[in-house]
Design an enzyme around this catalytic site. Structure first.
Site, PDB file in Angstrom:
ATOM      1  N   ASP A 250     127.614  73.056  25.057  1.00 21.61           N
ATOM      2  CA  ASP A 250     126.298  72.487  25.695  1.00 21.61           C
ATOM      3  C   ASP A 250     126.330  72.020  27.129  1.00 21.61           C
ATOM      4  OD1 ASP A 250     125.458  72.734  23.036  1.00 21.61           O
ATOM      5  OD2 ASP A 250     124.962  70.879  22.683  1.00 21.61           O
TER       6      ASP A 250
ATOM      7  N   LYS B 254     122.480  69.260  16.550  1.00 23.71           N
ATOM      8  CA  LYS B 254     123.706  68.705  17.217  1.00 23.71           C
ATOM      9  C   LYS B 254     125.188  69.452  17.023  1.00 23.71           C
ATOM     10  CE  LYS B 254     121.166  65.599  19.149  1.00 23.71           C
ATOM     11  NZ  LYS B 254     120.379  66.026  20.467  1.00 23.71           N
TER      12      LYS B 254
ATOM     13  N   LYS C  50     121.751  76.828  19.603  1.00 20.60           N
ATOM     14  CA  LYS C  50     121.670  75.979  18.315  1.00 20.60           C
ATOM     15  C   LYS C  50     120.717  74.992  18.282  1.00 20.60           C
ATOM     16  CE  LYS C  50     125.316  72.732  20.050  1.00 20.60           C
ATOM     17  NZ  LYS C  50     124.499  71.406  20.093  1.00 20.60           N
TER      18      LYS C  50
ATOM     19  N   CYS D  49     127.395  66.085  20.403  1.00 20.07           N
ATOM     20  CA  CYS D  49     127.458  67.348  19.676  1.00 20.07           C
ATOM     21  C   CYS D  49     128.810  68.010  19.781  1.00 20.07           C
ATOM     22  CB  CYS D  49     126.766  68.212  20.675  1.00 20.07           C
ATOM     23  SG  CYS D  49     125.008  68.270  20.706  1.00 20.07           S
TER      24      CYS D  49
ATOM     25  N   THR E  19     128.099  66.229  24.607  1.00 20.83           N
ATOM     26  CA  THR E  19     128.799  64.719  24.680  1.00 20.83           C
ATOM     27  C   THR E  19     129.856  64.807  23.835  1.00 20.83           C
ATOM     28  OG1 THR E  19     127.067  63.449  24.017  1.00 20.83           O
ATOM     29  CG2 THR E  19     126.921  63.955  25.951  1.00 20.83           C
TER      30      THR E  19
ATOM     31  N   GLN F 252     143.892  58.136  10.928  1.00 16.41           N
ATOM     32  CA  GLN F 252     144.323  58.426   9.438  1.00 16.41           C
ATOM     33  C   GLN F 252     145.071  59.698   9.454  1.00 16.41           C
ATOM     34  OE1 GLN F 252     141.145  57.568   6.497  1.00 16.41           O
ATOM     35  NE2 GLN F 252     140.050  57.259   8.356  1.00 16.41           N
TER      36      GLN F 252
ATOM     37  N   GLU G  39     122.292  73.724  23.135  1.00 21.15           N
ATOM     38  CA  GLU G  39     121.328  72.850  22.449  1.00 21.15           C
ATOM     39  C   GLU G  39     119.895  73.221  22.827  1.00 21.15           C
ATOM     40  OE1 GLU G  39     121.722  68.766  21.766  1.00 21.15           O
ATOM     41  OE2 GLU G  39     120.064  68.476  20.633  1.00 21.15           O
TER      42      GLU G  39
END
Ligand code: TIU
Length: 222
Positions: free
Chosen positions: A25, A133, A130, A163, A159, A203, A73
């Protein structure tokens, strides 16, 4: 042949031939004044630091024949692919489909919907339209990646928290390795940029990896 790229939370080992560059995007509506991003009250200059490092990675990808996927987008002119819930939460004049200085906001074919000149796609590169997002929502992206034998995504664009993040999360659930280049992604809010990257690499790499353009360039085969 595999390469190992320095990354967080730990180095990532990938086959470059099974890796695609995603440029998400990088559209005038998000990066230029008077587009969708600006109408939502954002400082679009915060996104412009991504342009040069993305140009460098794009040059690298083109030189090596790496699959390049540009996304945009946007919505059909009749808005039939835009849920009213995505549009109606903002004031009239700042909504998707409203007229603006670069044409109707986030509408396919309008000037603002186009990719910025600095990163103009070349013939043969995939340009994926698309409506959401996530780059996977209501697109052929998953099929395209499988068709090309892609397992790994180098994630760049804007961003970070919207997205790019939505695409990383969707990629992870579909069995792809998402490797985010932190200097090649940006948010309208630096704290949200940092928090998003933190969540991706937390994680033990719950959604993917975070690296930068220099690390990729130094690791790529010559
Ligand atoms: N508003 C915002 O940060 N982003 C978007 O609406 N779309 C993308 O991130 N491309």
């Amino acid at each position: 042949m595999h390469i190992t790229i320095p990354a967080e939370p730990h180095p990532v080992t990938i086959d470059p031939a099974a890796t695609a560059l995603m440029i998400i995007d990088m559209q005038k509506d998000f990066l230029y004044p008077a587009g969708f991003g600006a109408l939502l009250g954002n400082d679009v200059t915060l996104l412009q630091r991504t342009i040069e490092p993305i140009q460098q990675i794009l040059t690298l990808a083109r030189a090596h024949g790496t699959l390049v996927i540009h996304t945009r987008e946007g919505h059909l002119p009749d808005l039939s692919d835009c849920p009213p819930t995505k549009r109606d939460r903002w004031a009239a004049g700042t909504r998707i489909g409203d007229p603006g200085p670069m044409g109707r906001i986030l509408i396919r074919g309008e000037a603002g919907h186009g990719i910025i000149d600095e990163l103009a796609p070349q013939a043969g590169e995939i340009v994926l339209d698309k409506p959401g997002k996530s780059s996977f929502y209501a697109t052929d992206l998953e099929a395209i990646l499988h068709q090309h034998g892609i397992l790994n995504l180098l994630v760049t664009g804007v961003t970070t928290d919207v997205c790019c993040n939505a695409t990383v999360i969707a990629a992870n659930d579909r069995g792809f390795n998402a490797i985010v280049l932190e200097d090649c992604v940006s948010s309208y809010n630096p704290a949200r940029h940092a928090a998003t990257l933190e969540a991706i690499k937390a994680q033990g790499g719950i959604f993917g990896w975070v690296t930068d353009s220099a690390a990729v360039q130094q690791s790529w085969p010559t």
